[in-house]
Design a protein around this motif. Structure first.
Motif, PDB file in Angstrom:
ATOM      1  N   VAL A 171       0.868  -1.164   0.000  1.00 17.49           N
ATOM      2  CA  VAL A 171       0.000   0.000   0.000  1.00 17.49           C
ATOM      3  C   VAL A 171       0.908   1.218   0.000  1.00 17.49           C
ATOM      4  O   VAL A 171       1.828   1.314   0.808  1.00 17.49           O
ATOM      5  N   VAL A 172       0.677   2.106  -0.920  1.00 18.38           N
ATOM      6  CA  VAL A 172       1.606   3.208  -1.139  1.00 18.38           C
ATOM      7  C   VAL A 172       0.973   4.532  -0.706  1.00 18.38           C
ATOM      8  O   VAL A 172      -0.144   4.850  -1.091  1.00 18.38           O
ATOM      9  N   PHE A 173       1.713   5.220   0.125  1.00 17.58           N
ATOM     10  CA  PHE A 173       1.272   6.525   0.633  1.00 17.58           C
ATOM     11  C   PHE A 173       2.380   7.512   0.295  1.00 17.58           C
ATOM     12  O   PHE A 173       3.350   7.636   1.050  1.00 17.58           O
ATOM     13  N   GLY A 174       2.304   8.189  -0.820  1.00 14.92           N
ATOM     14  CA  GLY A 174       3.379   9.086  -1.236  1.00 14.92           C
ATOM     15  C   GLY A 174       4.676   8.300  -1.339  1.00 14.92           C
ATOM     16  O   GLY A 174       4.725   7.257  -1.988  1.00 14.92           O
ATOM     17  N   SER A 175       5.700   8.751  -0.635  1.00 16.57           N
ATOM     18  CA  SER A 175       6.988   8.050  -0.720  1.00 16.57           C
ATOM     19  C   SER A 175       7.084   6.924   0.305  1.00 16.57           C
ATOM     20  O   SER A 175       8.117   6.329   0.489  1.00 16.57           O
ATOM     21  N   LEU A 176       5.986   6.683   0.994  1.00 13.94           N
ATOM     22  CA  LEU A 176       5.984   5.636   2.010  1.00 13.94           C
ATOM     23  C   LEU A 176       5.202   4.440   1.483  1.00 13.94           C
ATOM     24  O   LEU A 176       4.141   4.605   0.892  1.00 13.94           O
ATOM     25  N   ALA A 177       5.757   3.253   1.671  1.00 10.14           N
ATOM     26  CA  ALA A 177       5.013   2.070   1.251  1.00 10.14           C
ATOM     27  C   ALA A 177       5.034   1.048   2.378  1.00 10.14           C
ATOM     28  O   ALA A 177       6.029   0.927   3.088  1.00 10.14           O
ATOM     29  N   VAL A 178       3.916   0.388   2.566  1.00 12.97           N
ATOM     30  CA  VAL A 178       3.820  -0.588   3.644  1.00 12.97           C
ATOM     31  C   VAL A 178       3.440  -1.921   3.034  1.00 12.97           C
ATOM     32  O   VAL A 178       2.564  -1.991   2.169  1.00 12.97           O
ATOM     33  N   ASP A 179       4.105  -2.973   3.480  1.00 13.75           N
ATOM     34  CA  ASP A 179       3.739  -4.312   3.004  1.00 13.75           C
ATOM     35  C   ASP A 179       2.343  -4.654   3.475  1.00 13.75           C
ATOM     36  O   ASP A 179       2.013  -4.435   4.634  1.00 13.75           O
ATOM     37  N   ALA A 180       1.579  -5.183   2.554  1.00 15.81           N
ATOM     38  CA  ALA A 180       0.219  -5.575   2.928  1.00 15.81           C
ATOM     39  C   ALA A 180      -0.125  -6.841   2.189  1.00 15.81           C
ATOM     40  O   ALA A 180      -0.792  -6.818   1.170  1.00 15.81           O
TER      41      ALA A 180
END
Lengths: 357, 306
Positions: free
Chosen positions: A254-263
């Motif tokens: 899941v991508v939030f701007g330059s931040l991405a979290v494994d989902a």
């Protein structure tokens, strides 16, 4: 004595206060009903006490596996403590506490000496032995609420129900009194249910917390469970401040701007909207981005008075972010206002529409 | 700046015993007080004193002789009888209506609240005339009543009914707002403690409103004894039979028997003074202040335990 509520619905005119609510409170526990005003928590308490009737034919209330729905409030043997104490103004503290014993029918009424002894015991329990002859108006708010509690306990209730018991008190007395209530409960172990809108109070005092919203129960769990594993977005939001980042699903991330979290498992919702929730204390601040995924942000305010250092940041797209750091960590970083920093969640929860991962 | 603040707090504390910081200049204050007092004196105190002066104009003997007159005694008795019926009935009605209005919701609640005020809105003479219209010889129920030999108009029952109508709102008006403010918490607390309906009423509800009830009763009694208009229409002024004290005063006055008229009037004036005194006492008693303990006290006595 356990309390069980099954499928209770209660409406006031067009307003639905309780919608098919079921709840079970194990014997001897201290349980908090937590929710914003209008969430139905007080109504639920009043239905259990018999002060309010559930809508015709809906559900049942059981004490110790026995249906009490048909019983009048005076026959249910509940102790009820009101937010504004509801002490009898024209009676002394002693007479207030003795009230429940003196109104019993003659054959069940204890003798004078017995009543006196019992009231003295309760006065000792609430630590107001020397105020027996005062009138309620001569007591402080905290003292009044303890008298109200003693009055409710005098009739040896099967269950104790408290409606925002500390709601009318000021912050310090409130804190002191809720710790005292916890100790008292550990002593007397009567099944207790208390209503509060203060999440701190619920988490600190209760064995279990029931989070309510809009006439429904959102989650039931230990304070740890509801705080660390909130079942719904509402619970997460209600139990303390939380930062919300909006993003999109791309493959397994899941991508939030330059931040991405494994989902893992998010791929099914490819391209869909997702929300990332992070509590202020779950965010870390980095001075250099390094090799981590993180969001650049500008420090707008540093508030270091208090147990934590509270930072207010603004991301590049103008979203405010709240961060709580330990004083140690903050000192090591040596932050100033208008510094650019990198925010990295140590822990987060992703919600895809209605599903949480 | 700091100096200004210090100066202000200083003057506030020194003036605490005197007048508050914001008030009118002295001449304005004295003018306002003077106007009120002279108005009171001219329109209330002098006439009141006049009643007693006229009553004793021919000496105490004539005064007491006028009061011993059988017709005057009958008027006093009738007035007491009417009050003895009207006050308890209105007390019961007032409590029932207040209880209904303050504690439940029902269809027609607003209508009931409005109707309670009706006697205040209607001229007493009109209310008397309504009773004649209903119970009079040529009224709606007149033929039925005369067929069964029941006398209402120009008899004691009519006077009682008219008085009841006029004094209807007094107790209810005092008790309703108080009960509404107090809410249901106390009653609910009593019920959860196992109290029955009557126990709750007599041990919790009634003590909570007793001063308001007493206040209403005092006003109701004063009005019941002093009512003229409505009673005048239905009584028929039968001397020694259907004359209450106010009506008897009028009869005596119309006969130019001023001493007797003012002697009876002085009894009513005394009643008024007694009512005022009682009313002030009840007001004082119901607001008697208790010292409020600071909330810090609770912290102290909780911390003893650690």
């Amino acid at each position: 004595m356990s309390i069980e509520v099954r499928n209770i619905t209660k409406t006031f005119g067009r307003f639905t206060a309780l919608c098919d609510v079921s709840l079970s409170v194990p014997s001897g526990q201290l349980v908090a009903l937590l929710g914003p005003s209008g969430s139905g928590k007080t109504t639920l308490l009043r239905v259990i006490a018999g002060l309010e009737h559930p809508d015709g034919g809906s559900g049942s209330v059981l004490f110790h596996e026995q249906d009490v729905a048909g019983q009048h409030a005076r026959d249910r043997h509940v102790g009820f403590v009101f937010q504004h104490y509801a002490l009898f103004k024209h009676m002394t503290v002693f007479d207030n506490i003795a009230f429940g014993l003196t109104v019993r029918p003659r054959h069940r009424r204890p003798g004078r000496d017995e009543i006196r002894r019992k009231v003295q015991d309760l006065l000792r329990l609430i630590q107001l032995e020397n105020l027996a002859n005062r009138y309620p108006s001569q007591l402080s708010g905290g003292q009044r609420q303890r008298v109200a509690l003693a009055r409710a306990l005098a009739v040896e209730p099967k269950v104790l129900l408290l409606d925002e018991p500390f709601g009318a008190l000021d912050a310090r007395v409130r804190q002191e009194l809720r710790r005292w209530l916890r100790r008292l409960h550990d002593e007397i172990h009567v099944t207790s249910l208390f209503v509060t809108h203060d999440q701190e109070e619920a988490l600190e005092v209760a064995d279990r917390v029931v989070v309510m919203n809009a006439g429904r129960i959102e989650q039931v769990g230990t304070p740890d469970e509801v705080f660390h594993q909130p079942a719904t977005e509402f619970v997460l939001n209600f139990l303390g401040h939380v930062n919300v980042f909006r993003g999109r699903v791309q493959q397994d991330r899941v991508v939030f701007g330059s931040l991405a979290v494994d989902a893992p498992g998010a791929a099914a919702a490819e391209g869909g909207e997702a929300k990332l929730f992070v509590r202020p204390h779950e965010l870390d601040i980095l001075v250099h981005p390094g090799r981590f995924d993180c969001l650049p942000a500008r420090v707008t305010r540093i508030q270091s008075a208090g147990p934590f250092v509270k930072l207010e940041l603004l991301t590049e797209d103008g979203q405010p972010v709240h961060v709580e750091l330990s004083h140690d960590r903050s000192n090591r970083l040596g932050l100033h206002e208008n510094d650019t920093v990198y925010v990295r969640p140590r822990q987060s929860r992703v919600y895809l529409g209605q599903y949480s991962i | 700046m700091a100096g200004t603040i210090a100066f202000r707090t200083g003057s506030a504390s020194s003036g605490a015993a005197g007048r508050p910081a914001i008030t009118e200049p002295a001449p304005v204050r004295w003018a306002l007080i003077g106007v009120s007092l002279s108005f009171l004196g001219l329109f209330l105190l002098i006439p009141l004193a006049g009643v007693f002066v006229e009553a004793f104009r021919k000496g105490a003997g004539a005064f007491f002789a006028a009061l011993r007159d059988p017709a005057a005694l009958a008027a006093v008795k009738l007035t007491l009888l009417v009050a003895a019926i009207a006050v308890p009935v209105n007390c019961v009605f007032g409590l029932a209506a207040s209880w209904a209005i303050a504690k439940f919701n029902f269809v027609g609640k607003n209508l009931l609240i409005t109707l309670i005020d009706l006697p205040f809105a209607v001229s007493p003479v009109i209310s008397g005339l309504i009773y004649i219209l209903v119970y009079g010889l040529h009224g709606w129920l007149g033929p039925f009543l005369s067929a069964h030999d029941i006398e209402i108009i120009f008899a004691v029952p009519g006077i009682v009914l008219a008085t009841l109508f006029v004094t209807f709102p007094f107790v209810a008006r005092e008790v309703i707002p108080l009960m509404q403010v107090q809410g249901n918490d106390d009653e609910e607390a009593a019920i959860t403690l196992g109290a029955g309906g009557l126990q709750t009423f007599f041990r919790v509800t009634l003590p909570n409103v007793k001063w308001a009830v007493l206040y209403g009763v005092i006003l109701c009694n004063a009005r019941a004894m002093g009512e003229f208009g409505a009673v005048s229409v239905v009584s028929g002024h039968i001397r020694g039979k259907t004359s209450t004290m106010p009506l008897h005063v009028e009869i005596l006055y119309n006969e130019y028997n001023f001493v007797a008229a003012f002697a009876v009037a002085s009894l009513l004036a005394l009643l008024a003074l007694a009512t005022l005194a009682l009313k002030s006492f009840v007001e004082w008693r119901s607001r008697r202040p208790f010292a409020e303990a600071p909330d810090a006290a609770v912290l102290e006595d909780l911390s003893h335990e650690h």
